[in-house]
Write a protein that holds these residues in place. Sequence first.
Motif, mmCIF file in Angstrom:
data_model
loop_
_atom_site.group_PDB
_atom_site.id
_atom_site.type_symbol
_atom_site.label_atom_id
_atom_site.label_comp_id
_atom_site.label_asym_id
_atom_site.label_seq_id
_atom_site.Cartn_x
_atom_site.Cartn_y
_atom_site.Cartn_z
ATOM 1 N N SER A 105 0.846 -1.199 0.000
ATOM 2 C CA SER A 105 0.000 0.000 0.000
ATOM 3 C C SER A 105 0.878 1.245 0.000
ATOM 4 O O SER A 105 2.074 1.192 0.298
ATOM 5 N N ALA A 106 0.276 2.376 -0.317
ATOM 6 C CA ALA A 106 1.013 3.635 -0.302
ATOM 7 C C ALA A 106 1.556 3.929 1.093
ATOM 8 O O ALA A 106 2.677 4.424 1.244
ATOM 9 N N PRO B 255 0.693 -17.208 -8.333
ATOM 10 C CA PRO B 255 2.131 -17.040 -8.583
ATOM 11 C C PRO B 255 2.512 -15.693 -9.199
ATOM 12 O O PRO B 255 3.535 -15.104 -8.809
ATOM 13 N N VAL B 256 1.734 -15.191 -10.135
ATOM 14 C CA VAL B 256 2.085 -13.926 -10.787
ATOM 15 C C VAL B 256 2.021 -12.783 -9.773
ATOM 16 O O VAL B 256 2.935 -11.946 -9.695
ATOM 17 N N GLN B 257 0.941 -12.740 -9.008
ATOM 18 C CA GLN B 257 0.805 -11.689 -7.988
ATOM 19 C C GLN B 257 1.923 -11.767 -6.966
ATOM 20 O O GLN B 257 2.501 -10.756 -6.561
ATOM 21 N N LEU B 258 2.249 -12.990 -6.536
ATOM 22 C CA LEU B 258 3.250 -13.156 -5.495
ATOM 23 C C LEU B 258 4.631 -12.745 -5.976
ATOM 24 O O LEU B 258 5.379 -12.077 -5.251
ATOM 25 N N ARG B 259 4.996 -13.114 -7.182
ATOM 26 C CA ARG B 259 6.296 -12.704 -7.719
ATOM 27 C C ARG B 259 6.381 -11.182 -7.816
ATOM 28 O O ARG B 259 7.428 -10.589 -7.531
ATOM 29 N N ALA B 260 5.286 -10.562 -8.221
ATOM 30 C CA ALA B 260 5.274 -9.098 -8.308
ATOM 31 C C ALA B 260 5.446 -8.472 -6.933
ATOM 32 O O ALA B 260 6.165 -7.472 -6.769
ATOM 33 N N LEU B 261 4.814 -9.065 -5.911
ATOM 34 C CA LEU B 261 4.908 -8.519 -4.563
ATOM 35 C C LEU B 261 6.317 -8.678 -3.998
ATOM 36 O O LEU B 261 6.883 -7.722 -3.439
ATOM 37 N N THR B 262 6.911 -9.863 -4.120
ATOM 38 C CA THR B 262 8.262 -10.054 -3.580
ATOM 39 C C THR B 262 9.272 -9.187 -4.332
ATOM 40 O O THR B 262 10.216 -8.667 -3.734
ATOM 41 N N ALA B 263 9.068 -9.002 -5.631
ATOM 42 C CA ALA B 263 9.959 -8.120 -6.395
ATOM 43 C C ALA B 263 9.822 -6.676 -5.927
ATOM 44 O O ALA B 263 10.821 -5.951 -5.793
ATOM 45 N N ALA B 264 8.588 -6.248 -5.657
ATOM 46 C CA ALA B 264 8.364 -4.874 -5.191
ATOM 47 C C ALA B 264 8.996 -4.647 -3.821
ATOM 48 O O ALA B 264 9.549 -3.570 -3.545
ATOM 49 N N ILE B 265 8.928 -5.661 -2.960
ATOM 50 C CA ILE B 265 9.547 -5.548 -1.631
ATOM 51 C C ILE B 265 11.048 -5.354 -1.773
ATOM 52 O O ILE B 265 11.653 -4.496 -1.123
ATOM 53 N N ARG B 266 11.668 -6.135 -2.643
ATOM 54 C CA ARG B 266 13.122 -6.032 -2.793
ATOM 55 C C ARG B 266 13.521 -4.757 -3.533
ATOM 56 O O ARG B 266 14.596 -4.210 -3.282
ATOM 57 N N ASP B 267 12.688 -4.276 -4.420
ATOM 58 C CA ASP B 267 12.973 -2.985 -5.049
ATOM 59 C C ASP B 267 13.028 -1.887 -3.997
ATOM 60 O O ASP B 267 13.822 -0.940 -4.094
ATOM 61 N N LEU B 268 12.205 -2.016 -2.980
ATOM 62 C CA LEU B 268 12.097 -0.998 -1.948
ATOM 63 C C LEU B 268 13.158 -1.175 -0.855
ATOM 64 O O LEU B 268 13.755 -0.192 -0.402
ATOM 65 N N LEU B 269 13.399 -2.425 -0.439
ATOM 66 C CA LEU B 269 14.281 -2.682 0.697
ATOM 67 C C LEU B 269 15.671 -3.147 0.297
ATOM 68 O O LEU B 269 16.575 -3.190 1.138
ATOM 69 N N GLY B 270 15.849 -3.508 -0.958
ATOM 70 C CA GLY B 270 17.144 -3.991 -1.411
ATOM 71 C C GLY B 270 17.140 -5.495 -1.621
ATOM 72 O O GLY B 270 16.360 -6.217 -1.002
ATOM 73 N N GLU B 271 18.028 -5.960 -2.478
ATOM 74 C CA GLU B 271 18.069 -7.378 -2.828
ATOM 75 C C GLU B 271 18.410 -8.258 -1.635
ATOM 76 O O GLU B 271 18.063 -9.445 -1.608
ATOM 77 N N ALA B 272 19.125 -7.721 -0.663
ATOM 78 C CA ALA B 272 19.536 -8.530 0.484
ATOM 79 C C ALA B 272 18.448 -8.673 1.539
ATOM 80 O O ALA B 272 18.610 -9.454 2.491
ATOM 81 N N ALA B 273 17.343 -7.969 1.397
ATOM 82 C CA ALA B 273 16.274 -8.031 2.399
ATOM 83 C C ALA B 273 15.638 -9.415 2.408
ATOM 84 O O ALA B 273 15.161 -9.886 1.373
ATOM 85 N N PRO B 274 15.618 -10.105 3.547
ATOM 86 C CA PRO B 274 14.998 -11.426 3.591
ATOM 87 C C PRO B 274 13.475 -11.339 3.499
ATOM 88 O O PRO B 274 12.861 -10.429 4.064
ATOM 89 N N ILE B 275 12.894 -12.280 2.781
ATOM 90 C CA ILE B 275 11.437 -12.410 2.720
ATOM 91 C C ILE B 275 11.094 -13.807 3.212
ATOM 92 O O ILE B 275 11.531 -14.805 2.639
ATOM 93 N N LEU B 276 10.323 -13.880 4.292
ATOM 94 C CA LEU B 276 10.048 -15.127 4.980
ATOM 95 C C LEU B 276 8.646 -15.636 4.693
ATOM 96 O O LEU B 276 7.736 -14.852 4.374
#
Length: 210
Positions: free
Chosen positions: A20-21, A45-66
């Motif tokens: 969200s904003a 799967p498509v939605q989830l890949r987009a979400l995890t990619a958006a998280i890493r775009d924001l927090l960096g590639e090293a940010a863990p997603i659990l």
Amino acid sequence: MSPRIVPRAALVGLAGTELSAAEVALFRLAPPLGVILFARNIADPVQLRALTAAIRDLLGEAAPILVDQEGGRVARLRAPHWADCPPAAAFEGLPEAAARANAALHGLMCREAGFDVVCAPVLDLRLPGAHAVIGDRAFSADPEEVARLGLAWAEGLQQAGCIPVVKHVPGHGRALVDSHLDLPRVAAPRRRWPPIAGPSRRWPGSPPGR
């Protein structure tokens, strides 16, 4: 412009299936260490890949997603989009290779979806009379069997490129209530507590989870 708050070692959840904003603004101001996703965050799967990619775009590639992906009742990646896998109890007495292969399958599904940390295996004991919140999520009532299969499970996740997080600490197997809803109190004397923590010290890269 407001100063950026120093990042803290926090893992946070999200409200829905996309950032969200308000979440974007918060993460820019005070970036967490990483994010954990639950069923409410996952549609396909498509939605989830987009979400995890958006998280890493924001927090960096090293940010863990659990993600909690144990199989059985506790699995965020489920049919029809992902394979349903059996609970830990189904592997009691089976060769370690079976547990390792099943965990690797979980790990491959998680990696493909954008996760790099899987909250499993469960090292609690499946004890009679305890609350069913654990139940078949545990490999066995025997500490040695739990250690044997738990280690194989962690190895399978690592082979798939995921970091396993063992749980639960300090342990839920003897609890008479669900800790999501109430505060468990274990009255058993310490001499009855099995030495389950010992074997887990052999597992490099497997931090304990709560």
